[in-house]
Design a protein around this motif. Structure first.
Motif, PDB file in Angstrom:
ATOM      1  N   PRO A 101       0.843  -1.196   0.000  1.00 46.97           N
ATOM      2  CA  PRO A 101       0.000   0.000   0.000  1.00 46.97           C
ATOM      3  C   PRO A 101       0.882   1.252   0.000  1.00 46.97           C
ATOM      4  O   PRO A 101       1.884   1.314   0.703  1.00 46.97           O
ATOM      5  CB  PRO A 101      -0.778  -0.104   1.316  1.00 46.97           C
ATOM      6  N   ALA A 155       0.916   5.654   0.169  1.00 47.71           N
ATOM      7  CA  ALA A 155       0.158   6.853   0.527  1.00 47.71           C
ATOM      8  C   ALA A 155       1.027   8.082   0.341  1.00 47.71           C
ATOM      9  O   ALA A 155       2.261   7.994   0.313  1.00 47.71           O
ATOM     10  CB  ALA A 155      -0.328   6.780   1.980  1.00 47.71           C
ATOM     11  N   ASP A 184      -3.535   7.998  -9.363  1.00 48.23           N
ATOM     12  CA  ASP A 184      -4.296   6.790  -9.053  1.00 48.23           C
ATOM     13  C   ASP A 184      -3.452   5.693  -8.400  1.00 48.23           C
ATOM     14  O   ASP A 184      -3.976   4.631  -8.061  1.00 48.23           O
ATOM     15  CB  ASP A 184      -4.941   6.233 -10.331  1.00 48.23           C
ATOM     16  N   SER A 232      -3.177   4.743  -2.458  1.00 52.51           N
ATOM     17  CA  SER A 232      -4.413   4.309  -1.807  1.00 52.51           C
ATOM     18  C   SER A 232      -4.970   5.372  -0.869  1.00 52.51           C
ATOM     19  O   SER A 232      -6.162   5.360  -0.553  1.00 52.51           O
ATOM     20  CB  SER A 232      -4.161   3.024  -1.013  1.00 52.51           C
ATOM     21  N   ALA A 233      -4.099   6.259  -0.390  1.00 58.02           N
ATOM     22  CA  ALA A 233      -4.543   7.334   0.497  1.00 58.02           C
ATOM     23  C   ALA A 233      -3.714   8.581   0.230  1.00 58.02           C
ATOM     24  O   ALA A 233      -2.509   8.487  -0.038  1.00 58.02           O
ATOM     25  CB  ALA A 233      -4.412   6.924   1.967  1.00 58.02           C
ATOM     26  N   LEU A 252      -4.479   3.530   5.639  1.00 59.73           N
ATOM     27  CA  LEU A 252      -3.989   2.334   4.957  1.00 59.73           C
ATOM     28  C   LEU A 252      -4.265   1.062   5.763  1.00 59.73           C
ATOM     29  O   LEU A 252      -4.130  -0.047   5.240  1.00 59.73           O
ATOM     30  CB  LEU A 252      -2.486   2.446   4.698  1.00 59.73           C
TER      31      LEU A 252
END
Length: 199
Positions: free
Chosen positions: A108, A110, A131, A134-135, A159
């Motif tokens: 993930p 961010a 894109d 995720s955060a 996350l």
């Protein structure tokens, strides 16, 4: 080359000065906005060492240095607008972008930035990476800016990962201090900065 520890659960990136070189854009935008709204001529040298400051921190420093009271909302609005208007000239920090591309889809990712959401998202869109993350956490999402750990703790929470298993990529003293205060591993990207147009 940046090594990622085997037990890393997520990677979190500062934006300005880490992923992208917005600092020259911000310098011109701050100078123009301070002149236009506040009637102040602030030399480029004054901004040296203040690249990691959040907007309110920077304006507080201007007020203290120049003995003035500014219309902060108007100056911030003018600065953001000018940065967005020049975003097509944005350059990437290639070594850090390489890390993003290498780990996208594997861990993930961010962004945790002291910048505004409108400028951060415009910057990421300009380099084709909006894109990938995720955060995205920005200055509007927390009460206390860096060097407080709030922004990094919120990114880890979004996350769904343990802050102690996050690696942060940062380019400022304030940001590195914030990441470490959050209990995260922190990589200072300044030694590997190589700003140029991403391929």
């Amino acid at each position: 080359m940046i090594d990622i520890p085997a037990d890393t659960a997520a990677l979190i990136f500062d934006c300005d000065g880490t992923l992208v070189d917005t600092l020259p854009l911000y310098l011109k935008a701050w100078q123009a906005a301070l002149q236009e709204v506040g009637g102040l001529d602030v030399e480029a040298a004054w901004f040296a060492g203040r690249g990691g400051y959040a907007e309110q921190m920077l304006l507080a420093a201007v007020e203290k240095s120049f003995g003035v009271t500014l219309d902060r909302p108007a100056i911030i609005s003018a600065t953001r607008r000018r940065v967005r208007e020049t975003i097509e000239g944005l350059r990437c920090n290639v070594p850090v972008i390489t890390v993003v591309r290498e780990w996208a889809g594997r861990l993930p990712l961010a962004v945790a930035s002291s910048g505004s959401r409108e400028v951060v998202e415009a910057s990421l869109a300009a380099i084709g990476l909006l894109d990938v993350f995720s955060a995205i956490v920005t200055i509007e999402d927390v009460e206390h800016p860096k060097p407080a750990p709030d922004i990094y703790l919120l990114a880890a929470r979004k996350l769904g990962v343990d802050p102690r298993l996050c690696v942060v990529f940062e380019d400022s003293h304030e940001g590195l201090k914030a990441a470490r205060a959050a209990g995260m591993m922190a990589e200072d990207v300044r030694p590997c900065s190589e700003f140029r147009i991403a391929p």
